[in-house]
Design a protein around this motif. Structure first.
Motif, PDB file in Angstrom:
ATOM      1  N   UNK A 102       0.833  -1.205   0.000  1.00  0.00           N
ATOM      2  CA  UNK A 102       0.000   0.000   0.000  1.00  0.00           C
ATOM      3  C   UNK A 102       0.870   1.259   0.000  1.00  0.00           C
ATOM      4  N   UNK A 103       1.894   1.272   0.818  1.00  0.00           N
ATOM      5  CA  UNK A 103       2.765   2.447   0.903  1.00  0.00           C
ATOM      6  C   UNK A 103       3.669   2.577  -0.318  1.00  0.00           C
ATOM      7  N   UNK A 104       4.005   1.464  -0.947  1.00  0.00           N
ATOM      8  CA  UNK A 104       4.852   1.515  -2.142  1.00  0.00           C
ATOM      9  C   UNK A 104       4.147   2.263  -3.273  1.00  0.00           C
ATOM     10  N   UNK A 105       2.824   2.219  -3.280  1.00  0.00           N
ATOM     11  CA  UNK A 105       2.058   2.932  -4.306  1.00  0.00           C
ATOM     12  C   UNK A 105       2.269   4.435  -4.232  1.00  0.00           C
ATOM     13  N   UNK A 106       2.512   4.942  -3.039  1.00  0.00           N
ATOM     14  CA  UNK A 106       2.602   6.391  -2.863  1.00  0.00           C
ATOM     15  C   UNK A 106       3.867   6.974  -3.471  1.00  0.00           C
ATOM     16  N   UNK A 107       4.931   6.182  -3.553  1.00  0.00           N
ATOM     17  CA  UNK A 107       6.185   6.673  -4.105  1.00  0.00           C
ATOM     18  C   UNK A 107       6.970   7.561  -3.161  1.00  0.00           C
ATOM     19  N   UNK A 108       6.589   7.620  -1.895  1.00  0.00           N
ATOM     20  CA  UNK A 108       7.245   8.491  -0.922  1.00  0.00           C
ATOM     21  C   UNK A 108       8.414   7.821  -0.204  1.00  0.00           C
ATOM     22  N   UNK A 109       8.576   6.538  -0.372  1.00  0.00           N
ATOM     23  CA  UNK A 109       9.514   5.778   0.437  1.00  0.00           C
ATOM     24  C   UNK A 109      10.706   5.302  -0.378  1.00  0.00           C
ATOM     25  N   UNK A 110      11.845   5.144   0.318  1.00  0.00           N
ATOM     26  CA  UNK A 110      12.956   4.399  -0.262  1.00  0.00           C
ATOM     27  C   UNK A 110      12.939   3.009   0.380  1.00  0.00           C
TER      28      UNK A 110
END
Length: 136
Positions: free
Chosen positions: A55-63
């Protein structure tokens, strides 16, 4: 007169990355083997922190490192884990998240949802099948 601009659009084929999707799914499956949710009833509880990672990978905010830390925090917050995760599970989680983030950087943004859904529901099927075997 203006010079015309031509745009060449290539359609992305998921078959080109199916091996990489399978490798990511296998890494997450190895990680979830140590997660205490074998007889879970819901998809959310069966997938554990991996569902949140996808779910968080979709946001593109994370490394990759930050997202792995996020998942590790969720894992260790589960009272059933007793604040422990073994080395093999940590490596599998780290490898899966790293491969996922690399893949998402290399493919067009329009393919992200399809790729994440394939990983999500493919992994869900594998985990549900293992849970049913465990119950038998």
């Amino acid at each position: 007169m203006r010079t015309p601009i031509f745009v060449r659009v290539e359609q992305f084929d998921l078959k080109n990355v199916s091996d990489r999707i399978e490798a990511i799914r296998n890494d997450f499956d190895r990680y979830l083997n140590s997660y205490p949710a074998r007889a879970a009833r819901t998809k959310h509880s069966l997938m554990g922190p991996v569902g949140k990672v996808l779910q968080e990978a979709k946001t593109g905010k994370w490394d990759a490192e930050s997202l792995t830390g996020y998942a590790l925090n969720i894992h260790l917050s589960n009272p059933k884990t007793k604040g422990f995760i073994n080395q093999e599970a940590r490596e599998a989680l780290k490898d899966g998240v790293s491969k996922l983030m690399t893949l998402l950087r290399e493919v067009p943004a329009t393919a992200h949802d399809k790729i994440l859904d394939r990983i999500d529901y493919g992994l869900y099927f594998v985990r549900r099948a293992k849970g049913l075997e465990w119950l038998e």
